[in-house]
Design a protein around this motif. Sequence first.
Motif, PDB file in Angstrom:
ATOM      1  N   GLN A 187      16.394  -4.839   0.000  1.00  0.00           N
ATOM      2  CA  GLN A 187      17.679  -4.531  -0.641  1.00  0.00           C
ATOM      3  C   GLN A 187      17.796  -5.272  -1.980  1.00  0.00           C
ATOM      4  O   GLN A 187      18.361  -4.748  -2.943  1.00  0.00           O
ATOM      5  CB  GLN A 187      18.841  -4.905   0.277  1.00  0.00           C
ATOM      6  CG  GLN A 187      18.850  -4.162   1.602  1.00  0.00           C
ATOM      7  CD  GLN A 187      18.714  -2.657   1.427  1.00  0.00           C
ATOM      8  OE1 GLN A 187      19.497  -2.040   0.702  1.00  0.00           O
ATOM      9  NE2 GLN A 187      17.717  -2.067   2.073  1.00  0.00           N
ATOM     10  N   VAL A 188      17.273  -6.497  -2.029  1.00  0.00           N
ATOM     11  CA  VAL A 188      17.250  -7.230  -3.293  1.00  0.00           C
ATOM     12  C   VAL A 188      16.350  -6.512  -4.299  1.00  0.00           C
ATOM     13  O   VAL A 188      16.695  -6.372  -5.485  1.00  0.00           O
ATOM     14  CB  VAL A 188      16.772  -8.677  -3.074  1.00  0.00           C
ATOM     15  CG1 VAL A 188      16.629  -9.409  -4.411  1.00  0.00           C
ATOM     16  CG2 VAL A 188      17.752  -9.429  -2.171  1.00  0.00           C
TER      17      VAL A 188
ATOM     18  N   ALA B  19       0.840  -1.201   0.000  1.00  0.00           N
ATOM     19  CA  ALA B  19       0.000   0.000   0.000  1.00  0.00           C
ATOM     20  C   ALA B  19       0.876   1.252   0.000  1.00  0.00           C
ATOM     21  O   ALA B  19       0.590   2.230  -0.713  1.00  0.00           O
ATOM     22  CB  ALA B  19      -0.924  -0.017   1.213  1.00  0.00           C
ATOM     23  N   ASP B  20       1.941   1.241   0.792  1.00  0.00           N
ATOM     24  CA  ASP B  20       2.824   2.409   0.855  1.00  0.00           C
ATOM     25  C   ASP B  20       3.517   2.641  -0.484  1.00  0.00           C
ATOM     26  O   ASP B  20       3.735   3.786  -0.896  1.00  0.00           O
ATOM     27  CB  ASP B  20       3.864   2.220   1.953  1.00  0.00           C
ATOM     28  CG  ASP B  20       3.255   2.264   3.341  1.00  0.00           C
ATOM     29  OD1 ASP B  20       2.102   2.735   3.464  1.00  0.00           O
ATOM     30  OD2 ASP B  20       3.915   1.815   4.297  1.00  0.00           O
ATOM     31  N   LEU B  21       3.894   1.573  -1.182  1.00  0.00           N
ATOM     32  CA  LEU B  21       4.562   1.736  -2.471  1.00  0.00           C
ATOM     33  C   LEU B  21       3.593   2.277  -3.512  1.00  0.00           C
ATOM     34  O   LEU B  21       3.965   3.110  -4.354  1.00  0.00           O
ATOM     35  CB  LEU B  21       5.169   0.411  -2.927  1.00  0.00           C
ATOM     36  CG  LEU B  21       6.025   0.516  -4.197  1.00  0.00           C
ATOM     37  CD1 LEU B  21       7.330  -0.249  -4.044  1.00  0.00           C
ATOM     38  CD2 LEU B  21       5.268  -0.003  -5.412  1.00  0.00           C
ATOM     39  N   LEU B  22       2.325   1.842  -3.472  1.00  0.00           N
ATOM     40  CA  LEU B  22       1.321   2.422  -4.365  1.00  0.00           C
ATOM     41  C   LEU B  22       1.225   3.934  -4.141  1.00  0.00           C
ATOM     42  O   LEU B  22       1.157   4.726  -5.095  1.00  0.00           O
ATOM     43  CB  LEU B  22      -0.043   1.783  -4.105  1.00  0.00           C
ATOM     44  CG  LEU B  22      -0.311   0.400  -4.684  1.00  0.00           C
ATOM     45  CD1 LEU B  22      -1.664  -0.110  -4.205  1.00  0.00           C
ATOM     46  CD2 LEU B  22      -0.277   0.425  -6.206  1.00  0.00           C
ATOM     47  N   ARG B  23       1.221   4.333  -2.876  1.00  0.00           N
ATOM     48  CA  ARG B  23       1.088   5.753  -2.518  1.00  0.00           C
ATOM     49  C   ARG B  23       2.333   6.553  -2.897  1.00  0.00           C
ATOM     50  O   ARG B  23       2.236   7.649  -3.469  1.00  0.00           O
ATOM     51  CB  ARG B  23       0.845   5.855  -1.010  1.00  0.00           C
ATOM     52  CG  ARG B  23       0.698   7.271  -0.468  1.00  0.00           C
ATOM     53  CD  ARG B  23       0.830   7.246   1.040  1.00  0.00           C
ATOM     54  NE  ARG B  23       2.165   6.791   1.434  1.00  0.00           N
ATOM     55  CZ  ARG B  23       2.440   6.244   2.614  1.00  0.00           C
ATOM     56  NH1 ARG B  23       1.481   6.032   3.495  1.00  0.00           N
ATOM     57  NH2 ARG B  23       3.683   5.869   2.895  1.00  0.00           N
TER      58      ARG B  23
ATOM     59  N   ALA C 244      11.427   3.363  -7.426  1.00  0.00           N
ATOM     60  CA  ALA C 244      11.352   2.114  -6.649  1.00  0.00           C
ATOM     61  C   ALA C 244      12.708   1.785  -6.047  1.00  0.00           C
ATOM     62  O   ALA C 244      12.791   1.261  -4.925  1.00  0.00           O
ATOM     63  CB  ALA C 244      10.869   0.971  -7.537  1.00  0.00           C
ATOM     64  N   THR C 245      13.782   2.083  -6.775  1.00  0.00           N
ATOM     65  CA  THR C 245      15.130   1.851  -6.237  1.00  0.00           C
ATOM     66  C   THR C 245      15.324   2.635  -4.950  1.00  0.00           C
ATOM     67  O   THR C 245      15.783   2.085  -3.931  1.00  0.00           O
ATOM     68  CB  THR C 245      16.194   2.269  -7.272  1.00  0.00           C
ATOM     69  OG1 THR C 245      16.038   1.489  -8.458  1.00  0.00           O
ATOM     70  CG2 THR C 245      17.594   2.067  -6.708  1.00  0.00           C
ATOM     71  N   ARG C 246      14.966   3.922  -4.968  1.00  0.00           N
ATOM     72  CA  ARG C 246      15.136   4.753  -3.768  1.00  0.00           C
ATOM     73  C   ARG C 246      14.237   4.256  -2.634  1.00  0.00           C
ATOM     74  O   ARG C 246      14.657   4.209  -1.472  1.00  0.00           O
ATOM     75  CB  ARG C 246      14.785   6.214  -4.089  1.00  0.00           C
ATOM     76  CG  ARG C 246      15.722   6.892  -5.081  1.00  0.00           C
ATOM     77  CD  ARG C 246      15.494   8.400  -5.060  1.00  0.00           C
ATOM     78  NE  ARG C 246      16.297   9.066  -6.079  1.00  0.00           N
ATOM     79  CZ  ARG C 246      15.824   9.488  -7.234  1.00  0.00           C
ATOM     80  NH1 ARG C 246      14.540   9.304  -7.527  1.00  0.00           N
ATOM     81  NH2 ARG C 246      16.605  10.099  -8.103  1.00  0.00           N
ATOM     82  N   TRP C 247      12.994   3.918  -2.985  1.00  0.00           N
ATOM     83  CA  TRP C 247      12.028   3.522  -1.952  1.00  0.00           C
ATOM     84  C   TRP C 247      12.474   2.249  -1.235  1.00  0.00           C
ATOM     85  O   TRP C 247      12.476   2.188  -0.004  1.00  0.00           O
ATOM     86  CB  TRP C 247      10.662   3.324  -2.610  1.00  0.00           C
ATOM     87  CG  TRP C 247       9.523   3.215  -1.644  1.00  0.00           C
ATOM     88  CD1 TRP C 247       8.799   4.220  -1.104  1.00  0.00           C
ATOM     89  CD2 TRP C 247       8.992   1.992  -1.093  1.00  0.00           C
ATOM     90  NE1 TRP C 247       7.837   3.734  -0.259  1.00  0.00           N
ATOM     91  CE2 TRP C 247       7.933   2.371  -0.230  1.00  0.00           C
ATOM     92  CE3 TRP C 247       9.296   0.645  -1.236  1.00  0.00           C
ATOM     93  CZ2 TRP C 247       7.200   1.429   0.479  1.00  0.00           C
ATOM     94  CZ3 TRP C 247       8.563  -0.294  -0.528  1.00  0.00           C
ATOM     95  CH2 TRP C 247       7.524   0.100   0.322  1.00  0.00           C
ATOM     96  N   PHE C 248      12.857   1.240  -2.011  1.00  0.00           N
ATOM     97  CA  PHE C 248      13.274  -0.023  -1.389  1.00  0.00           C
ATOM     98  C   PHE C 248      14.613   0.132  -0.667  1.00  0.00           C
ATOM     99  O   PHE C 248      14.836  -0.487   0.379  1.00  0.00           O
ATOM    100  CB  PHE C 248      13.368  -1.129  -2.443  1.00  0.00           C
ATOM    101  CG  PHE C 248      12.050  -1.734  -2.821  1.00  0.00           C
ATOM    102  CD1 PHE C 248      11.327  -2.476  -1.895  1.00  0.00           C
ATOM    103  CD2 PHE C 248      11.516  -1.557  -4.090  1.00  0.00           C
ATOM    104  CE1 PHE C 248      10.107  -3.047  -2.229  1.00  0.00           C
ATOM    105  CE2 PHE C 248      10.301  -2.109  -4.441  1.00  0.00           C
ATOM    106  CZ  PHE C 248       9.586  -2.855  -3.516  1.00  0.00           C
ATOM    107  N   ALA C 249      15.528   0.930  -1.219  1.00  0.00           N
ATOM    108  CA  ALA C 249      16.842   1.097  -0.585  1.00  0.00           C
ATOM    109  C   ALA C 249      16.720   1.722   0.793  1.00  0.00           C
ATOM    110  O   ALA C 249      17.576   1.491   1.667  1.00  0.00           O
ATOM    111  CB  ALA C 249      17.741   1.948  -1.477  1.00  0.00           C
ATOM    112  N   ALA C 250      15.658   2.534   1.016  1.00  0.00           N
ATOM    113  CA  ALA C 250      15.478   3.187   2.314  1.00  0.00           C
ATOM    114  C   ALA C 250      14.993   2.222   3.385  1.00  0.00           C
ATOM    115  O   ALA C 250      15.035   2.544   4.580  1.00  0.00           O
ATOM    116  CB  ALA C 250      14.499   4.357   2.180  1.00  0.00           C
ATOM    117  N   ARG C 251      14.528   1.054   2.985  1.00  0.00           N
ATOM    118  CA  ARG C 251      14.058   0.054   3.950  1.00  0.00           C
ATOM    119  C   ARG C 251      15.241  -0.798   4.415  1.00  0.00           C
ATOM    120  O   ARG C 251      16.222  -0.963   3.701  1.00  0.00           O
ATOM    121  CB  ARG C 251      12.991  -0.840   3.313  1.00  0.00           C
ATOM    122  CG  ARG C 251      11.693  -0.092   3.008  1.00  0.00           C
ATOM    123  CD  ARG C 251      10.772  -0.913   2.124  1.00  0.00           C
ATOM    124  NE  ARG C 251      10.470  -2.215   2.682  1.00  0.00           N
ATOM    125  CZ  ARG C 251       9.488  -2.482   3.542  1.00  0.00           C
ATOM    126  NH1 ARG C 251       8.699  -1.493   3.942  1.00  0.00           N
ATOM    127  NH2 ARG C 251       9.264  -3.691   3.993  1.00  0.00           N
ATOM    128  N   GLY C 252      15.156  -1.338   5.599  1.00  0.00           N
ATOM    129  CA  GLY C 252      16.309  -2.032   6.162  1.00  0.00           C
ATOM    130  C   GLY C 252      16.360  -3.528   5.928  1.00  0.00           C
ATOM    131  O   GLY C 252      17.409  -4.141   6.114  1.00  0.00           O
TER     132      GLY C 252
END
Length: 1012
Positions: free
Chosen positions: A548-549, A461-465, A535-543
């Motif tokens: 990271q993959v 849901a957060d990625l959709l937003r 999407a690269t930035r969004w996922f990279a910010a998660r731990g």
Amino acid sequence: MVEWRTVPGPRGLAEALEFAALSGPFDPASALTAVDRKSREARAEVASALAKACDTNPDQSNRWLMLASQRQQTLRRLADSGELQPAIGRRRAADPDDRTRDLLDALTGEGQFSFDRVEAALGTAAREWLVRLTTVLDWAGGFADAGSLLEPSRTAMKRLERTERRKDVLSLPFVGRDRELGQLMSRLAAAPGKEVRGVFLSGPPGVGKSALLEQVIARHIDEHGSVVVRLDFDRAGLDVTDLRMLTMEVARQITDRVIDGTEQLATARLQTAGYREDAESVVETRRAFPAALGREIARTVGVARRPLLVVVDTLESLQARGATHLDQLFAWLQQLADHGVADMAVLVAGRAAPSPEFRRVVGKPLALEGLAEFAALEFTERLSVLPADRPVVVDRAAGIPLAIKLAADIVRTDGVKALPAGRPNAKLASALLYRILLSRIDDDVLRRLAHPGLIVRRISADLLRDVIAPAVGLPRLADGEARSLFDALALQHWLVEIDPADPSFVRHRSDIRRDLLPLIYEDKPALCAKIDREATRWFAARGDRESQVDALYHRLQQLRRNTTRPAVSEDLARSLDAATLEELPDSARVLVRQIAGEFSGVAQSRAVGLGASDDPRLVRELVNILAKSDWAEGRSLVDRYANTGSLDPRSRLADAVRAFWWRAGQWYDANWLLRERDRLGGDDADIGELEPVLAVARMEMRGEYGRAAKLLGDPKALLERTPLRSSATSVSRYGGLAFRLRKASPDILAAFELEEAPDPVSLAFDRWTYDPPAPWNAHSVEFAHRRLMSVGPTFRGPARPWVETQTMASLTPYAGVVVNLAQGDRRLSTLAREAAQTLLGGHHSPLALADEITVTSSVGIDIEPIAAIANAGLLAEWAEALGFVLEHPNLRSVGRAADNWRRTMAGDWRYGRPPRGWRPRGIDEVLAARIDRHRASHDPVTLAFLQLAAWVPHVGSGEDVWDLIRRRAPGALESASMARREGGTEAAAAKLRRYRIPTAFVPSVITLIEVG
């Protein structure tokens, strides 16, 4: 009792190792509490030493995890010193996390990890608990109270997985493949021949290949009671070049699947897993087939009277690792058959058939196409399509099972008129139907999000937003609106499925992504690039690791428009499976496979030789191959392009080719290319700039063949500017280079990582730099005796000095090189097996010349035969003798280097001017003693012929070997005869060695010269 605090290394290392061994993943700073906090240098030194014992990135965090072998070694030292229980108490007091508490409980048998509670849980526990249990028991090893239940816990976990898989297979709709099913079953049932061959099933994505494969496996189990072994080469840990691990994996799966009578197999597997190079072998054992375990596998399935069905799915994953890997796989399967696995069938599946040269191992493929009309109609019936609509659904789906499912979804809700007007191309059918399905989503916003959303590997849901909505031009969604849209998307089961690892995400169905992703990138390249970037930035910010993959995946997708090479860690590169790699652009696939140490296909695509350009991609390919020790793949690559006449010997590519030849045992070839470099004025000024594996190879060559004065002029500075300290192989650590380094700087070897095995270089200096020579170190002598006895002979002492010197030759660092060479020349292994029988057993054995060594009349070799010969201390003489007989330049080159090392160990220094205190000798101590034993024999001529035949039994009799020597080296025999008359037998032996008559033949040749 061993004193734990005497562990070699910097002050504080023992405490750091203790902390790591008694922890799960840990913060490395927490392990350095015993190190002076004010001394950065001391902390860095301990941290560096600790890092060598740990995986420094096990879960993509800042935590470290101790390697299994190092953990067991540390726990053993603690236990032997009586410090294990006090150390556990200290660790409990240091605020352990949950995983560390599990480990400590397992070591003490407390709580959920007591033997009784673990045993009781095996039949009832959920999979999550079994995973936790096996992880902790694996860490603790034999020191856990319930350590003996590790394998049963793994078995329980695998049985749960198999039960779940079986339920899934039975629930799958399966129609219309009766003909193909019958063909596959018939081919699998064909009587096996002398050579192992496979049955190959090919087909494009979505055609129903996986469903058919599972049905074949289920039918084979039902009809034949088969023991199924699945080899999934998407797993980073499964490698066809690692014969030891591959065979252990087969043994593990058989142990899981055969309920009764597997105790001996489980024991044999554990013995193979615990096979210690420092105690029982002188070679790196991963590349050698574990014969004893192979025979036990054969015995187990034979007693069970159940055939073995080996299943290799996703062939493309195997081929992606190397062009020769399919061939290597079947060579290994052939070894299983040769060791007694008689009833074995092999089923291989992949998207496309392998190249024609591999047809001999997998035969003609059974190519799976779209369903026949009658079968497709039956499939639509199962999908609840009305009878009148079924022919139209089948036609518009072109018989493709995935497209039939999509068309059925459309017809059930919108009617048959919603389908395309005409029959589409089979490759486009799924894409066309997908778009129709998208168009029927009622919510306009969801429909706008769903199509470009396919670009994203996982959606929440957060990625959709945060990502997809802004990319398509929608105003920022409120949290509740984003959640509502996500919930609606999750109900589109034809499109997405819940991510099993994290229910807050959905994944697009893999069959949908495979077929449709390329079309979306073609249709909307700018939008796709924007989504990948965000999407690269969004996922990279998660731990978390999975995010990271995801970040890496989307960064690699950006290579479609932005050619800037991204930074990619090897750990993450290995996390991308073959299916995910297929979604990436070609350049990304090449990059990932190179970084992960897999075959990239770069070299195959080149139409010119190595020398045409100094291609850095090809250099990287060879460096990866060296890191994997994949000699077959490397030979295939180098042989294909090795037009070395056009190769600049001073280039980085030449360094890579040289290093490969060197590590693969092609020492004559490597030395030739290095001499060419020297002739063109090349020097070693660049050695600090080379990749570690290339630098170390060149340094080893200098150490073995001289021309090392400038390089070794300042050994301490050399170690500071090169990776030798951290990347040394057994040859550089214990061979000619080490002797030269030790001579140049007496304390230099202390800078290397210490091992449990004795250091032969230090031992030789401790003995031969005294006059008279000092005795050999008692612990090292005992170690060498164990190696000798591991291959059959027995030892009784006390022994004379020359006999102890003979046994010290078992510490040779060159056996692995000869094994690598034999992988490219199979006749060497065959000849080694023949020679092992004569060298290790019977009255003709050279070991029988020492009264302290007893040999039996016959020999059973359970390890690689070259390793067996080396364990007996006879490798150097055998390799040099065989190289002479075969006129094999590479084997002769390795054999001479190995004999230079053996002669130095026996007192005859062979690396330039002897060090201070080392008395020059005409011949070495062992050769002199063997000559004396020949001359003292009651029948020296018969003994001479027996010995000649023992070294190279394939030639024939000793007389045949003597005739060959006389034909090859008449000048050497004449000069030796003259030297004997003028200076005695020692002078004759020295003359024969100068003429490069193999040391193995010298005692017999002198005897035969003396009798005319």
